[in-house]
Scaffold this active site. Structure first.
Site, PDB file in Angstrom:
ATOM      1  N   GLU A   1      15.726  95.164  15.614  1.00 38.94           N
ATOM      2  CA  GLU A   1      16.167  95.510  14.267  1.00 38.94           C
ATOM      3  C   GLU A   1      16.403  94.277  13.405  1.00 38.94           C
ATOM      4  OE1 GLU A   1      18.537  99.701  14.991  1.00 38.94           O
ATOM      5  OE2 GLU A   1      19.595  97.854  15.486  1.00 38.94           O
TER       6      GLU A   1
ATOM      7  N   CYS B   1      28.046  93.546  12.102  1.00 38.86           N
ATOM      8  CA  CYS B   1      28.077  92.638  13.238  1.00 38.86           C
ATOM      9  C   CYS B   1      28.485  93.357  14.528  1.00 38.86           C
ATOM     10  CB  CYS B   1      29.072  91.499  12.939  1.00 38.86           C
ATOM     11  SG  CYS B   1      29.205  90.291  14.266  1.00 38.86           S
TER      12      CYS B   1
END
Length: 336
Positions: A92, A330
């Site tokens: 990704e 994150c």
């Protein structure tokens, strides 16, 4: 004849590999400019070179073309792209627009073998390294390709575990004949593989970020498996003394978890660890992948850390969370 992927090659490598009589440097520069800056996906679509040369290039080369198989858009404007190689490896990338700054967070591996327990990518497991071409494909294949100003290797994977391909990608990303993105605008993040870091510092002028988690190394060892082999203290000592130059940044990334690594003792230890150095601290909120009981430190607690670090002479900032609603923040990549 087996064809070679031209994406991921330097001009010199193209000349050597092509072995085409009378192939000029100016023609090769036109070729790489169209691939890396304009995203051309077929050699016979490259303008400004003779048809005979196009045919010879097509006989010997192909250009990697891995379009995203899925796109998700966040309410905050960030976009997550899912890619899949022909052999099934998934990875990704996340586009993060912010006024005039257009950042792309890219992956260096499909999954990761570092097994950090607070990272969804680590839980996904390791499914293979990405080639330099597959790394670059994330940059040149998305609709925003032409406006990207910053690159961060903070997606899936540990860059120091795939260093040859990461260094090759960084060279092409920063080269004037490549993507022409400044080294000061590219950041490579690592959980801490000392041998790779030493080589990276010598071979590249890009920024480096070390994911710390805790300034108490015995505590870090229980959470970050790589600490057992490559102590963070040694890496920090290396970064403290390494000549970074005015345009290169060395940063410690510190994900803050309520009651776990945000105590006053952690703050004092962090201050002592970095006192007198030029290392920066980037504080990040923790994002749960849904299968743990941990929660992020409060905004007030994070601000307290930032304030105390700054008044101690340590540069510190709080990274704004982006894309959490599409699992693009994150530590969340691969969580779906």
């Amino acid at each position: 004849m087996q064809k070679t992927d031209i994406c991921g090659l330097t001009p010199e490598e193209i000349i050597t590999t092509a072995d085409i009589e009378n192939l000029t440097v100016s023609q090769v520069l036109r070729i790489v400019n169209n691939i890396y800056k304009k995203g051309v996906k077929e050699t016979d679509q490259i303008p400004g070179i003779p048809a005979v040369l196009k045919n010879k290039l097509k006989e010997k080369f192909y250009i990697t073309n891995i379009p995203p198989i899925k796109t998700e858009r966040s309410s905050d404007g960030s976009v997550k792209y899912l890619f899949q190689t022909g052999d099934g490896r998934k990875f990704e990338a996340v586009y993060l627009p912010d006024k005039k700054r257009h950042t792309l967070c890219i992956s260096s591996q499909s999954g990761c073998r570092m097994a950090c327990p607070f990272c969804a990518t680590g839980k996904y497991g390791f499914h293979g390294d990405l080639s330099a071409s597959e790394i670059l494909n994330q940059v040149i294949s998305i609709p925003e390709s032409g406006i990207i100003t910053h690159i961060v290797f903070m997606g899936m994977g540990e860059p120091m575990d795939n260093l040859d391909n990461v260094l090759k990608a960084c060279k092409i990303l920063t080269a004037e004949w490549g993507c022409a993105i400044g080294q000061k605008n590219i950041t490579v993040s690592t959980v801490g593989i000392t041998t790779g870091i030493s080589r990276f510092l010598e071979a590249s002028g890009c920024n480096l970020t070390l994911s710390l988690f805790s300034p108490f190394f015995d505590e870090r060892k229980k959470i970050i498996p790589v600490e057992r082999k490559f102590p963070a203290g040694n890496i920090i000592d290396l970064l403290k003394t390494y000549p970074s130059g005015k345009k290169r940044r060395f940063t410690l990334s510190y994900v803050m978890i309520d009651g776990l690594n945000d105590t006053d003792a952690h703050l004092e230890k962090l201050k002592n660890l970095l006192s007198g150095s030029n290392l920066r601290v980037n504080l990040l909120p923790y994002h749960s992948s849904g299968d743990d009981s941990y929660v992020s430190s409060s905004a007030e607690r994070m601000m307290t850390f930032k304030h105390n670090l700054i008044i101690s002479g340590i540069s510190a900032s709080i990274r704004k969370s982006r894309g959490a609603d599409i699992s693009a923040a994150c530590g969340l990549l691969a969580s779906k």
